[in-house]
Design an enzyme around this catalytic site. Structure first.
Site, short mmCIF file in Angstrom:
data_model
loop_
_atom_site.label_atom_id
_atom_site.label_comp_id
_atom_site.label_asym_id
_atom_site.label_seq_id
_atom_site.Cartn_x
_atom_site.Cartn_y
_atom_site.Cartn_z
N HIS A 100 0.84 -1.20 0.00
CA HIS A 100 0.00 0.00 0.00
C HIS A 100 0.87 1.25 0.00
O HIS A 100 2.07 1.20 0.31
CB HIS A 100 -0.93 0.02 1.21
CG HIS A 100 -0.22 0.14 2.53
ND1 HIS A 100 0.50 -0.90 3.09
CD2 HIS A 100 -0.10 1.18 3.39
CE1 HIS A 100 1.02 -0.50 4.23
NE2 HIS A 100 0.68 0.76 4.45
N ASP A 102 0.62 5.03 1.86
CA ASP A 102 -0.09 5.50 3.04
C ASP A 102 -1.23 6.46 2.71
O ASP A 102 -1.07 7.44 1.98
CB ASP A 102 0.88 6.19 4.01
CG ASP A 102 1.68 5.20 4.84
OD1 ASP A 102 1.22 4.06 5.01
OD2 ASP A 102 2.77 5.58 5.31
N HIS A 255 4.71 0.23 0.19
CA HIS A 255 5.46 -0.53 1.19
C HIS A 255 4.61 -1.64 1.78
O HIS A 255 3.39 -1.68 1.60
CB HIS A 255 6.01 0.38 2.29
CG HIS A 255 4.97 1.18 3.01
ND1 HIS A 255 4.37 2.31 2.48
CD2 HIS A 255 4.41 1.02 4.24
CE1 HIS A 255 3.51 2.81 3.34
NE2 HIS A 255 3.51 2.04 4.41
N ARG A 270 5.33 6.34 13.56
CA ARG A 270 5.21 6.93 12.22
C ARG A 270 4.79 8.39 12.33
O ARG A 270 3.86 8.74 13.05
CB ARG A 270 4.16 6.16 11.40
CG ARG A 270 4.06 6.62 9.96
CD ARG A 270 3.01 5.82 9.21
NE ARG A 270 1.71 6.49 9.19
CZ ARG A 270 0.62 6.01 8.61
NH1 ARG A 270 0.65 4.84 8.02
NH2 ARG A 270 -0.51 6.69 8.64
#
Length: 300
Positions: A100, A102, A255, A270
């Site tokens: 995907h 983000d 990623h 994150r």
């Protein structure tokens, strides 16, 4: 006082994506020239790795802010307590073992993502990052023309890696939180990078369907195009170690965090940098279909 880099270097990890940065101390303030160096390295290599960089949440936010304004942690998922811009990435939050980019289900997905290691398992737990620009260049000309003309609907009600009948109560709770606000956004399948002009496949696990195609046709086309993104030569595998930071350009990468660490503790934090509205090869822009993400992206 700004930190001035000495003996800095960019060491490629693979031929197509990823570089380790040495000689730059990202735990302190950075001067403008060093920030320019890092931005140029990110544009070229798509993903940068920094070892021996112990950043607390405030330090990670400070580092990420060198690349632009920050988003809040996530449109629906809770942040680290007391840190509204920091998203915990750990087993309790579910394992993101699907490819995907983000937050592509909103109109302005992040331009860049930073990850800082907090708890590293003794084995497994890597992050795979793919260069979607290289994937686009790999396409045969007929497929490139097809992709250039397609638009895809991305949604946070996506196809989870674990089927609903196999989800336990905790899985169901996580899914309910992730989908607590419904989002759907239509993006061009080929995105023109706003800084470099490079074209990349803008797809990933949040794609529900392609505009003008049936569900079955969409599934087949997505599988075909995604296969170019995930070719081994387009992927760097980042093995985590303590005090490690990674930043990747979310506009031209995908990623994947494989579930290969036997359920052992693994925790990253994150912080994401606010992005812009994607633009296709014909100049058309993305458009929001469902959901208001104004609480997630900076407002001006």
């Amino acid at each position: 006082m700004s930190t001035v880099a000495t003996d800095r270097d960019v060491r490629k990890i693979t031929g197509r994506i990823g570089a380790e940065i040495t000689g730059v101390d990202i735990t302190g303030p950075l001067d403008e020239e060093t920030v320019g160096f890092l931005r140029a390295a990110l544009a070229e290599h798509k993903a940068l790795v920094f070892r021996g960089a112990p950043l607390d949440d405030e330090g990670q936010e400070r580092f990420a802010a060198h690349f632009g304004e920050l988003t809040t942690a996530h449109p629906t998922v809770r942040s680290v307590e007391g840190a509204p811009r920091v998203l915990p990435v750990d087993v309790d939050g579910g394992v993101a073992n699907h490819w995907h980019t983000d937050v592509t289900f909103v109109l302005t997905p992040p331009r860049a993502t930073t990850l800082a290691s907090k708890v590293v398992p003794p084995h497994g737990g890597e992050t795979l990052i793919a260069n979607t620009g290289a994937a686009y260049r790999d396409l045969p000309e007929p497929l490139r023309r097809l992709a250039d003309g397609l638009r895809a609907v991305h949604t946070n009600a996506y196809d989870y890696a674990t089927p609903p009948e196999q989800q336990d109560d905790k899985d169901a709770e996580r899914r309910a939180q992730f989908e607590s606000i419904s989002f759907e956004t239509e993006h061009p399948v080929v995105r023109v990078h706003p800084d470099t002009g490079e074209r990349g496949l803008y797809l990933g696990g949040f794609v529900r369907r392609f505009v003008g195609l049936t569900t079955t046709e969409s599934r087949d086309v997505l599988r075909l195009l995604q296969a170019y993104v995930t070719r081994p030569e387009n992927v760097v595998r980042v093995a985590w170690e303590p005090d490690q930071v990674v930043i990747f350009d979310n506009r031209i990468t995908q990623h994947y965090a494989p579930d290969n660490f036997d359920g052992l503790p693994r925790r990253l934090h994150r912080v994401t940098v606010a992005g812009d509205v994607p633009v296709g090869v014909d100049g058309s822009t993305s458009r929001a279909l469902v959901g208001d993400a104004s609480h997630y992206v900076p407002q001006h």
